[in-house]
Design an enzyme around this catalytic site. Structure first.
Site, PDB file in Angstrom:
ATOM      1  N   LYS A  75      89.943  45.081  95.936  1.00 58.75           N
ATOM      2  CA  LYS A  75      90.793  45.352  94.767  1.00 58.75           C
ATOM      3  C   LYS A  75      91.913  44.326  94.698  1.00 58.75           C
ATOM      4  O   LYS A  75      92.690  44.165  95.646  1.00 58.75           O
ATOM      5  CB  LYS A  75      91.386  46.761  94.863  1.00 58.75           C
ATOM      6  CG  LYS A  75      92.173  47.155  93.618  1.00 58.75           C
ATOM      7  CD  LYS A  75      92.685  48.570  93.720  1.00 58.75           C
ATOM      8  CE  LYS A  75      94.043  48.661  94.362  1.00 58.75           C
ATOM      9  NZ  LYS A  75      95.146  48.037  93.601  1.00 58.75           N
ATOM     10  N   ASP A  81      92.690  45.317  89.210  1.00 59.28           N
ATOM     11  CA  ASP A  81      93.492  46.523  88.933  1.00 59.28           C
ATOM     12  C   ASP A  81      94.783  46.138  88.210  1.00 59.28           C
ATOM     13  O   ASP A  81      95.855  46.132  88.806  1.00 59.28           O
ATOM     14  CB  ASP A  81      93.779  47.210  90.281  1.00 59.28           C
ATOM     15  CG  ASP A  81      94.610  48.473  90.142  1.00 59.28           C
ATOM     16  OD1 ASP A  81      94.668  49.042  89.041  1.00 59.28           O
ATOM     17  OD2 ASP A  81      95.214  48.892  91.157  1.00 59.28           O
ATOM     18  N   LEU A  82      94.647  45.807  86.920  1.00 62.64           N
ATOM     19  CA  LEU A  82      95.842  45.383  86.162  1.00 62.64           C
ATOM     20  C   LEU A  82      96.349  46.486  85.229  1.00 62.64           C
ATOM     21  O   LEU A  82      97.398  46.330  84.611  1.00 62.64           O
ATOM     22  CB  LEU A  82      95.542  44.111  85.356  1.00 62.64           C
ATOM     23  CG  LEU A  82      95.145  42.874  86.175  1.00 62.64           C
ATOM     24  CD1 LEU A  82      94.956  41.660  85.264  1.00 62.64           C
ATOM     25  CD2 LEU A  82      96.183  42.551  87.246  1.00 62.64           C
ATOM     26  N   LYS A  83      95.595  47.552  85.079  1.00 58.37           N
ATOM     27  CA  LYS A  83      96.029  48.729  84.299  1.00 58.37           C
ATOM     28  C   LYS A  83      96.586  48.333  82.933  1.00 58.37           C
ATOM     29  O   LYS A  83      97.769  48.511  82.636  1.00 58.37           O
ATOM     30  CB  LYS A  83      97.095  49.535  85.056  1.00 58.37           C
ATOM     31  CG  LYS A  83      96.679  49.978  86.446  1.00 58.37           C
ATOM     32  CD  LYS A  83      97.761  50.794  87.106  1.00 58.37           C
ATOM     33  CE  LYS A  83      97.450  51.103  88.548  1.00 58.37           C
ATOM     34  NZ  LYS A  83      97.532  49.932  89.452  1.00 58.37           N
ATOM     35  N   TYR A  91      97.934  48.218  79.358  1.00 54.04           N
ATOM     36  CA  TYR A  91      98.624  49.224  78.532  1.00 54.04           C
ATOM     37  C   TYR A  91      99.345  48.489  77.412  1.00 54.04           C
ATOM     38  O   TYR A  91     100.361  47.835  77.647  1.00 54.04           O
ATOM     39  CB  TYR A  91      99.618  50.010  79.398  1.00 54.04           C
ATOM     40  CG  TYR A  91     100.306  51.126  78.668  1.00 54.04           C
ATOM     41  CD1 TYR A  91      99.648  52.330  78.427  1.00 54.04           C
ATOM     42  CD2 TYR A  91     101.610  50.986  78.209  1.00 54.04           C
ATOM     43  CE1 TYR A  91     100.269  53.365  77.743  1.00 54.04           C
ATOM     44  CE2 TYR A  91     102.243  52.021  77.531  1.00 54.04           C
ATOM     45  CZ  TYR A  91     101.570  53.208  77.302  1.00 54.04           C
ATOM     46  OH  TYR A  91     102.185  54.227  76.629  1.00 54.04           O
ATOM     47  N   ASP A  92      98.818  48.584  76.184  1.00 56.96           N
ATOM     48  CA  ASP A  92      99.420  47.849  75.074  1.00 56.96           C
ATOM     49  C   ASP A  92      98.835  48.401  73.776  1.00 56.96           C
ATOM     50  O   ASP A  92      98.147  49.430  73.793  1.00 56.96           O
ATOM     51  CB  ASP A  92      99.138  46.330  75.238  1.00 56.96           C
ATOM     52  CG  ASP A  92     100.279  45.482  74.683  1.00 56.96           C
ATOM     53  OD1 ASP A  92     100.671  45.726  73.519  1.00 56.96           O
ATOM     54  OD2 ASP A  92     100.771  44.589  75.393  1.00 56.96           O
ATOM     55  N   ASN A 131      94.680  46.124  69.738  1.00 55.92           N
ATOM     56  CA  ASN A 131      94.167  44.757  69.604  1.00 55.92           C
ATOM     57  C   ASN A 131      94.515  43.907  70.830  1.00 55.92           C
ATOM     58  O   ASN A 131      93.690  43.134  71.321  1.00 55.92           O
ATOM     59  CB  ASN A 131      94.726  44.114  68.321  1.00 55.92           C
ATOM     60  CG  ASN A 131      94.154  42.737  68.096  1.00 55.92           C
ATOM     61  OD1 ASN A 131      92.938  42.579  67.950  1.00 55.92           O
ATOM     62  ND2 ASN A 131      95.010  41.732  68.116  1.00 55.92           N
ATOM     63  N   THR A 170      98.565  58.235  91.484  1.00 59.87           N
ATOM     64  CA  THR A 170      98.590  59.045  92.709  1.00 59.87           C
ATOM     65  C   THR A 170      99.983  59.140  93.341  1.00 59.87           C
ATOM     66  O   THR A 170     100.201  59.918  94.260  1.00 59.87           O
ATOM     67  CB  THR A 170      97.600  58.474  93.747  1.00 59.87           C
ATOM     68  OG1 THR A 170      97.874  57.083  93.915  1.00 59.87           O
ATOM     69  CG2 THR A 170      96.168  58.651  93.297  1.00 59.87           C
ATOM     70  N   ARG A 203      94.089  58.428 102.769  1.00 63.80           N
ATOM     71  CA  ARG A 203      94.624  58.199 104.110  1.00 63.80           C
ATOM     72  C   ARG A 203      93.561  58.706 105.085  1.00 63.80           C
ATOM     73  O   ARG A 203      93.526  59.882 105.446  1.00 63.80           O
ATOM     74  CB  ARG A 203      95.968  58.936 104.288  1.00 63.80           C
ATOM     75  CG  ARG A 203      97.084  58.360 103.402  1.00 63.80           C
ATOM     76  CD  ARG A 203      97.426  56.951 103.814  1.00 63.80           C
ATOM     77  NE  ARG A 203      98.472  56.305 103.002  1.00 63.80           N
ATOM     78  CZ  ARG A 203      98.247  55.482 101.980  1.00 63.80           C
ATOM     79  NH1 ARG A 203      97.015  55.215 101.598  1.00 63.80           N
ATOM     80  NH2 ARG A 203      99.238  54.899 101.346  1.00 63.80           N
ATOM     81  N   ARG A 254      97.162  50.052 102.571  1.00 62.01           N
ATOM     82  CA  ARG A 254      98.000  49.941 103.776  1.00 62.01           C
ATOM     83  C   ARG A 254      97.355  50.423 105.070  1.00 62.01           C
ATOM     84  O   ARG A 254      97.512  49.752 106.100  1.00 62.01           O
ATOM     85  CB  ARG A 254      99.355  50.629 103.510  1.00 62.01           C
ATOM     86  CG  ARG A 254     100.244  49.791 102.607  1.00 62.01           C
ATOM     87  CD  ARG A 254     101.395  50.565 102.014  1.00 62.01           C
ATOM     88  NE  ARG A 254     100.960  51.431 100.934  1.00 62.01           N
ATOM     89  CZ  ARG A 254     101.776  52.112 100.136  1.00 62.01           C
ATOM     90  NH1 ARG A 254     103.081  52.017 100.306  1.00 62.01           N
ATOM     91  NH2 ARG A 254     101.297  52.865  99.169  1.00 62.01           N
TER      92      ARG A 254
HETATM   93  O1  LIG Z   1      97.031  55.910  90.728  1.00 63.60           O
HETATM   94  C1  LIG Z   1      96.971  54.848  91.369  1.00 63.60           C
HETATM   95  C2  LIG Z   1      96.445  53.677  90.855  1.00 63.60           C
HETATM   96  C3  LIG Z   1      96.391  52.556  91.633  1.00 63.60           C
HETATM   97  N1  LIG Z   1      96.847  52.559  92.896  1.00 63.60           N
HETATM   98  C4  LIG Z   1      96.724  51.320  93.703  1.00 63.60           C
HETATM   99  O2  LIG Z   1      95.872  51.573  94.833  1.00 63.60           O
HETATM  100  C5  LIG Z   1      96.380  50.951  95.993  1.00 63.60           C
HETATM  101  C6  LIG Z   1      96.677  51.988  97.031  1.00 63.60           C
HETATM  102  O3  LIG Z   1      97.217  51.379  98.155  1.00 63.60           O
HETATM  103  P1  LIG Z   1      97.642  52.160  99.479  1.00 63.60           P
HETATM  104  O4  LIG Z   1      98.323  51.107 100.279  1.00 63.60           O
HETATM  105  O5  LIG Z   1      96.362  52.640 100.137  1.00 63.60           O
HETATM  106  O6  LIG Z   1      98.540  53.274  99.111  1.00 63.60           O
HETATM  107  C7  LIG Z   1      97.592  50.129  95.558  1.00 63.60           C
HETATM  108  O7  LIG Z   1      97.146  48.818  95.299  1.00 63.60           O
HETATM  109  C8  LIG Z   1      98.033  50.779  94.249  1.00 63.60           C
HETATM  110  O8  LIG Z   1      98.595  49.842  93.361  1.00 63.60           O
HETATM  111  C9  LIG Z   1      97.380  53.691  93.410  1.00 63.60           C
HETATM  112  O9  LIG Z   1      97.825  53.736  94.581  1.00 63.60           O
HETATM  113  N2  LIG Z   1      97.416  54.820  92.635  1.00 63.60           N
END
Ligand SMILES: O=c1ccn([C@@H]2O[C@H](COP(=O)(O)O)[C@@H](O)[C@H]2O)c(=O)[nH]1
Length: 227
Positions: A30, A59-61, A63-64, A67, A118, A178, A208
């Site tokens: 990712k 994973d750039l999410k 949001y705009d 168009n 999350t 985790r 992490r």
């Molecule tokens: O809801 C969300 C969306 C994206 N993330 C991303 O996932 C990883 C999680 O990293 P950890 O170090 O395992 O916590 C991170 O890149 C977030 O930007 C998310 O955590 N929750």
């Protein structure tokens, strides 16, 4: 269920060092805001040089306005990534426009919509969305499903309900995993691999607990054994 490793390290060199250490495994990688803003398209190419079979989730999410999101989605097509995401709260019209614009491409990436980050707990979430996480995640997932997306980003706790109200093949990708009771950090809705499995999750995201460990390859290996 697939493991997706978050490459969120402070430098490109550290990220690539991690990729080298885990290059033998059948996993997704990712690339999120920090790494993509800093290292761009070249970083994606560097990953593929290490192992061309790695699948990449950008994973750039997005949001705009509709168009602009669809324009960005078309630019993402040129990057050759395997998955990207948008925010469901941008609305159905925006998600539909993204999917409509990608129709002309034969091999488009998987497109997911973020439901409830999350890092939110119920109180924080209610202050922004005036609803419970379960309620709103279901609604965002339904919107994404009806807009033609392939799945959603949610926590493991919302996954089963989302599959239930959409379709079992509508994918869920869950960060906040985790695997072995590691520190949650800024995450609020954390789960382990067994829980994710029981909730029919398609992809778990782990950052992490892997990249901060002394032996990332061993952690990856142990997670893969538990899938
Ligand atoms: O809801 C969300 C969306 C994206 N993330 C991303 O996932 C990883 C999680 O990293 P950890 O170090 O395992 O916590 C991170 O890149 C977030 O930007 C998310 O955590 N929750």
């Amino acid at each position: 269920m697939q493991l997706c490793v978050a490459l969120d390290l402070p430098t490109k060199e550290e990220n690539l060092d991690l990729v080298h250490k885990i290059k033998e495994y059948d996993i997704w990688l990712k690339v999120g805001l920090r790494s993509y803003i800093r290292d761009g398209e070249e970083f994606l190419r560097d990953i593929k040089k290490i192992n061309p079979d790695f699948k990449i989730f950008l994973d750039l999410k997005l949001y705009d306005i509709p168009n602009t999101m669809a324009d960005a989605a078309e630019s993402i097509m040129g990057l050759g990534v395997d998955m990207f995401n948008v925010h469901a709260s941008a609305g159905k019209r925006a998600m539909q426009e993204v999917m409509d614009r990608l129709k002309k491409y034969e091999n488009r990436p998987i497109v997911l919509a973020v439901t409830a980050l999350t890092s939110f707990n119920e109180d924080e979430f209610a202050k922004v969305y005036e609803a419970s996480i379960a309620q709103k995640a279901d609604q965002f997932a339904k919107d994404a499903y009806e807009s033609g997306l392939d799945g959603v980003v949610c926590s493991a706790y919302e996954s089963a309900s989302i599959k239930n109200i959409t379709n079992k093949d509508f994918m869920t990708l869950t960060p906040g995993i985790r695997p072995f009771g590691e520190d949650a950090g800024d995450q609020q809705r954390v789960a382990d691999v067994a829980y994710a499995k029981s909730a029919y999750v398609d992809f778990i995201v782990v950052g992490r607990p892997i990249y901060k460990s002394d032996d990332p390859a061993l952690v990856v290996e142990k997670i893969l054994q538990s899938l």
